[in-house]
Design a protein around this motif. Structure first.
Motif, PDB file in Angstrom:
ATOM      1  N   ALA A 180      -2.801  -1.803  -5.758  1.00 18.74           N
ATOM      2  CA  ALA A 180      -3.275  -1.258  -4.475  1.00 18.74           C
ATOM      3  C   ALA A 180      -4.599  -1.901  -4.077  1.00 18.74           C
ATOM      4  O   ALA A 180      -5.378  -2.352  -4.915  1.00 18.74           O
ATOM      5  CB  ALA A 180      -3.441   0.256  -4.589  1.00 18.74           C
ATOM      6  N   GLN A 227       0.826  -1.203   0.000  1.00 15.95           N
ATOM      7  CA  GLN A 227       0.000   0.000   0.000  1.00 15.95           C
ATOM      8  C   GLN A 227       0.864   1.258   0.000  1.00 15.95           C
ATOM      9  O   GLN A 227       0.608   2.222  -0.716  1.00 15.95           O
ATOM     10  CB  GLN A 227      -0.910   0.011   1.233  1.00 15.95           C
ATOM     11  CG  GLN A 227      -1.928  -1.113   1.314  1.00 15.95           C
ATOM     12  CD  GLN A 227      -3.037  -0.944   0.304  1.00 15.95           C
ATOM     13  OE1 GLN A 227      -2.948  -1.449  -0.809  1.00 15.95           O
ATOM     14  NE2 GLN A 227      -4.093  -0.251   0.688  1.00 15.95           N
ATOM     15  N   ARG A 250       0.106   1.274  -9.393  1.00  9.04           N
ATOM     16  CA  ARG A 250      -1.096   1.484  -8.590  1.00  9.04           C
ATOM     17  C   ARG A 250      -2.176   0.426  -8.823  1.00  9.04           C
ATOM     18  O   ARG A 250      -3.122   0.327  -8.052  1.00  9.04           O
ATOM     19  CB  ARG A 250      -1.665   2.879  -8.857  1.00  9.04           C
ATOM     20  CG  ARG A 250      -0.903   3.949  -8.131  1.00  9.04           C
ATOM     21  CD  ARG A 250      -1.536   5.316  -8.200  1.00  9.04           C
ATOM     22  NE  ARG A 250      -0.921   6.190  -7.208  1.00  9.04           N
ATOM     23  CZ  ARG A 250      -1.173   7.476  -7.082  1.00  9.04           C
ATOM     24  NH1 ARG A 250      -2.051   8.059  -7.888  1.00  9.04           N
ATOM     25  NH2 ARG A 250      -0.573   8.191  -6.152  1.00  9.04           N
ATOM     26  N   ALA A 284      -4.624  10.362  -2.176  1.00 12.78           N
ATOM     27  CA  ALA A 284      -3.435   9.630  -1.732  1.00 12.78           C
ATOM     28  C   ALA A 284      -3.161   9.792  -0.242  1.00 12.78           C
ATOM     29  O   ALA A 284      -2.718   8.845   0.420  1.00 12.78           O
ATOM     30  CB  ALA A 284      -2.214  10.069  -2.537  1.00 12.78           C
ATOM     31  N   GLU A 333      -4.961  14.410  -6.261  1.00 13.68           N
ATOM     32  CA  GLU A 333      -3.981  13.449  -5.738  1.00 13.68           C
ATOM     33  C   GLU A 333      -3.813  13.592  -4.238  1.00 13.68           C
ATOM     34  O   GLU A 333      -3.766  12.600  -3.515  1.00 13.68           O
ATOM     35  CB  GLU A 333      -2.623  13.674  -6.433  1.00 13.68           C
ATOM     36  CG  GLU A 333      -1.475  12.857  -5.868  1.00 13.68           C
ATOM     37  CD  GLU A 333      -1.581  11.374  -6.169  1.00 13.68           C
ATOM     38  OE1 GLU A 333      -0.818  10.598  -5.566  1.00 13.68           O
ATOM     39  OE2 GLU A 333      -2.416  10.989  -6.998  1.00 13.68           O
ATOM     40  N   GLY A 339       3.273   6.347  -7.151  1.00 12.64           N
ATOM     41  CA  GLY A 339       2.377   7.167  -7.963  1.00 12.64           C
ATOM     42  C   GLY A 339       2.469   8.635  -7.598  1.00 12.64           C
ATOM     43  O   GLY A 339       2.456   9.511  -8.469  1.00 12.64           O
ATOM     44  N   ASN A 340       2.565   8.914  -6.306  1.00 13.18           N
ATOM     45  CA  ASN A 340       2.687  10.295  -5.849  1.00 13.18           C
ATOM     46  C   ASN A 340       3.998  10.919  -6.318  1.00 13.18           C
ATOM     47  O   ASN A 340       4.047  12.106  -6.663  1.00 13.18           O
ATOM     48  CB  ASN A 340       2.599  10.326  -4.318  1.00 13.18           C
ATOM     49  CG  ASN A 340       2.275  11.705  -3.802  1.00 13.18           C
ATOM     50  OD1 ASN A 340       1.324  12.338  -4.240  1.00 13.18           O
ATOM     51  ND2 ASN A 340       3.055  12.175  -2.851  1.00 13.18           N
ATOM     52  N   MET A 384      -7.058   7.595  -7.428  1.00 15.00           N
ATOM     53  CA  MET A 384      -5.629   7.709  -7.688  1.00 15.00           C
ATOM     54  C   MET A 384      -5.283   7.290  -9.114  1.00 15.00           C
ATOM     55  O   MET A 384      -4.333   7.799  -9.705  1.00 15.00           O
ATOM     56  CB  MET A 384      -4.841   6.883  -6.671  1.00 15.00           C
ATOM     57  CG  MET A 384      -4.924   7.424  -5.250  1.00 15.00           C
ATOM     58  SD  MET A 384      -3.714   6.699  -4.117  1.00 15.00           S
ATOM     59  CE  MET A 384      -4.131   4.963  -4.228  1.00 15.00           C
ATOM     60  N   THR A 385      -6.035   6.357  -9.677  1.00 13.51           N
ATOM     61  CA  THR A 385      -5.844   5.984 -11.080  1.00 13.51           C
ATOM     62  C   THR A 385      -6.157   7.153 -12.000  1.00 13.51           C
ATOM     63  O   THR A 385      -5.414   7.459 -12.943  1.00 13.51           O
ATOM     64  CB  THR A 385      -6.735   4.785 -11.436  1.00 13.51           C
ATOM     65  OG1 THR A 385      -6.379   3.669 -10.632  1.00 13.51           O
ATOM     66  CG2 THR A 385      -6.593   4.409 -12.912  1.00 13.51           C
ATOM     67  N   LYS A 416      -8.623   4.061  -4.561  1.00 17.41           N
ATOM     68  CA  LYS A 416      -7.845   3.486  -5.658  1.00 17.41           C
ATOM     69  C   LYS A 416      -8.303   4.029  -7.003  1.00 17.41           C
ATOM     70  O   LYS A 416      -7.483   4.409  -7.846  1.00 17.41           O
ATOM     71  CB  LYS A 416      -7.963   1.965  -5.634  1.00 17.41           C
ATOM     72  CG  LYS A 416      -7.159   1.270  -6.730  1.00 17.41           C
ATOM     73  CD  LYS A 416      -7.287  -0.237  -6.631  1.00 17.41           C
ATOM     74  CE  LYS A 416      -6.543  -0.922  -7.780  1.00 17.41           C
ATOM     75  NZ  LYS A 416      -6.648  -2.400  -7.688  1.00 17.41           N
ATOM     76  N   ALA A 460       2.392   1.684  -3.438  1.00 20.93           N
ATOM     77  CA  ALA A 460       1.423   2.100  -4.455  1.00 20.93           C
ATOM     78  C   ALA A 460       1.140   3.587  -4.364  1.00 20.93           C
ATOM     79  O   ALA A 460       1.077   4.292  -5.373  1.00 20.93           O
ATOM     80  CB  ALA A 460       0.131   1.307  -4.304  1.00 20.93           C
ATOM     81  N   ALA A 461       0.952   4.076  -3.141  1.00 17.10           N
ATOM     82  CA  ALA A 461       0.698   5.507  -2.960  1.00 17.10           C
ATOM     83  C   ALA A 461       1.943   6.330  -3.249  1.00 17.10           C
ATOM     84  O   ALA A 461       1.875   7.362  -3.936  1.00 17.10           O
ATOM     85  CB  ALA A 461       0.211   5.772  -1.541  1.00 17.10           C
TER      86      ALA A 461
END
Length: 433
Positions: free
Chosen positions: A216, A20, A213, A143, A139, A27-28, A94-95, A91, A23-24
């Motif tokens: 996640a 997790q 991501r 996130a 985001e 992407g962040n 964030m996508t 999720k 994934a955050a």
């Protein structure tokens, strides 16, 4: 004998908290690399996109004005994507944000010059920045709540700190690539075509973040209840109707943090160039070194907040930035050591805010409206005070009053410090509602 498939974990209780976190964070990182590449490259592309004038500061002012315009899309992103995250899950939100950021970065990479397209050039640049602003506002809303909801008990400060670990990694990558390109290509080539390369890299990295991501797991139990028909969707401004005091609290908490953050991590190299004629390439190198230092501090300070609480950290930050900006920036000279010292010392105290910001904001709201409730007032405050910091500093230089900018930072820090001391309650030991 066939083995039975592994049952999925209950929504809100991830099988792997490390996954997790990755994934955050990854992407962040991509999101914020794309966002910050603009500010680091402004000095190179400003004269390409805006018409030449007799005043060399005008193109720079114009590009910083668009930097500020992008910030004003962030509240809209925080509201719309935050509401989306509360209704359909973190999720999915964030996508969406990482796809949007990649599109904005690609548009920046192919923006024509003013000589080639005339007024269409700054229009395309502005559109790309608006898309990125919408993405970044969303985001943060998605996130940060995802990170804090993924944390085990007693570790929300640590998980919260990875918001700025990944943000700083993205900023570091943007700063580092800009510094390498400036050193290898030279100023003329950077002005001509080199500034486009980091934006193209950002568009490609967005696809990498999207792939990561996919692994996640959803953290919002309310979003699952909505899908199953067990709960009603939250209304767009439900957080404001039911929790107006908490929304106002986030504004007070964030004012000092955002103006200090964008001053110290983004505008300080430009401020040094404007105030003491610091070398542009060397200031980028110092910015990169100080960002590494800042990034390493985040998890250490996040863990400290899990021990002593969020409130002492914020008060330390507030007092430091009330008292230090004026004398610190007055010591700036055109020496390497001077700028490095000022930037790193400020980042020690700034880390007391950034490491706990996501945790404090998320801990104020219940799951049902957490993303929109934390995302919108935070992004609105960042737009008003953070996004305009470089513009105000540059405008003061144009008016030959650049010495007033540190006082501006200190006054805003004092306002937030009063909120930390008199209005904020400790939240580290409270369970997420």
């Amino acid at each position: 004998m066939a083995t039975s498939p592994i049952a999925p974990s209950p929504v809100g209780i991830p099988r792997s908290r490390v996954r997790q976190l990755m994934a955050a964070s990854v992407g962040n990182l991509v999101e914020w690399y794309d966002w910050y590449a603009y500010s680091f490259l402004t000095v190179f592309f400003a004269k390409q996109i805006f018409p030449a004038t007799g005043n060399a500061l005008v193109p720079l002012l114009s590009s910083f004005a668009i930097f500020a315009v992008g910030f004003f899309m962030r509240p809209l992103g925080g509201l719309l994507v935050g509401a989306f995250a509360d209704r359909f899950g973190r999720k999915a939100a964030m996508t969406f944000t990482i796809l949007l950021m990649g599109a904005g970065s690609l548009l920046l990479a192919i923006t024509p010059t003013y000589a080639a397209a005339g007024v269409l050039a700054p229009i395309i640049l502005t559109l790309a920045r608006l898309i990125q602003g919408l993405s970044v506002g969303g985001e943060f809303a998605a996130a940060t709540t995802f990170l804090v909801e993924s944390a085990p008990p007693g570790r929300r400060g640590l998980f919260s700190s990875f918001q700025y670990v990944s943000t700083t990694l993205g900023q570091l990558l943007a700063s580092g690539l800009a510094a390498v390109l400036a050193a290898t290509l030279g100023t003329a080539a950077m002005d001509d075509y080199g500034w486009r390369i980091p934006f193209l890299v950002g568009a490609l990295l967005s696809l990498v973040g999207l792939w990561i991501r996919r692994g996640a797991e959803e953290t919002s139990t309310v979003a699952e209840d909505i899908r199953q028909g067990r709960a009603e969707r939250p209304r767009m401004f439900e957080f404001l109707l039911h929790y107006p005091t908490k929304a106002a609290m986030i504004v007070g908490i964030t004012v000092a943090g955002t103006v200090s953050y964008y001053t110290w991590t983004t505008f300080l190299p430009t401020y040094a160039q404007l105030s003491v004629k610091f070398d542009a390439s060397e200031s980028l190198t110092i910015g990169t070194i100080s960002l590494v230092f800042f990034m390493v501090l985040q998890p250490l300070l996040g863990m400290l907040s899990d021990k002593i609480g969020r409130k002492p950290m914020l008060i330390t930050f507030g007092l430091a930035f009330t008292l230090l900006p004026v004398p610190l920036l007055a010591t700036l000279s055109n020496s390497f050591a001077s700028l490095l010292f000022v930037q790193c010392l400020g980042m020690v105290f700034l880390g007391c805010f950034t490491s706990v910001s996501a945790a404090v904001n998320s801990e104020l709201f219940p799951t049902r409206v957490r993303a929109a409730g934390a995302g919108f007032p935070y992004s609105l405050t960042v737009a008003i005070f953070g996004g305009t910091a470089p513009l105000i500093g540059t405008a003061l230089k144009d008016a030959e009053m650049v010495h007033l900018f540190p006082w501006y930072v200190s006054v805003l820090a004092l306002i937030s410090t009063l909120v930390y001391v008199f209005a904020l309650k400790e939240t580290k030991d409270q369970p997420l509602a």
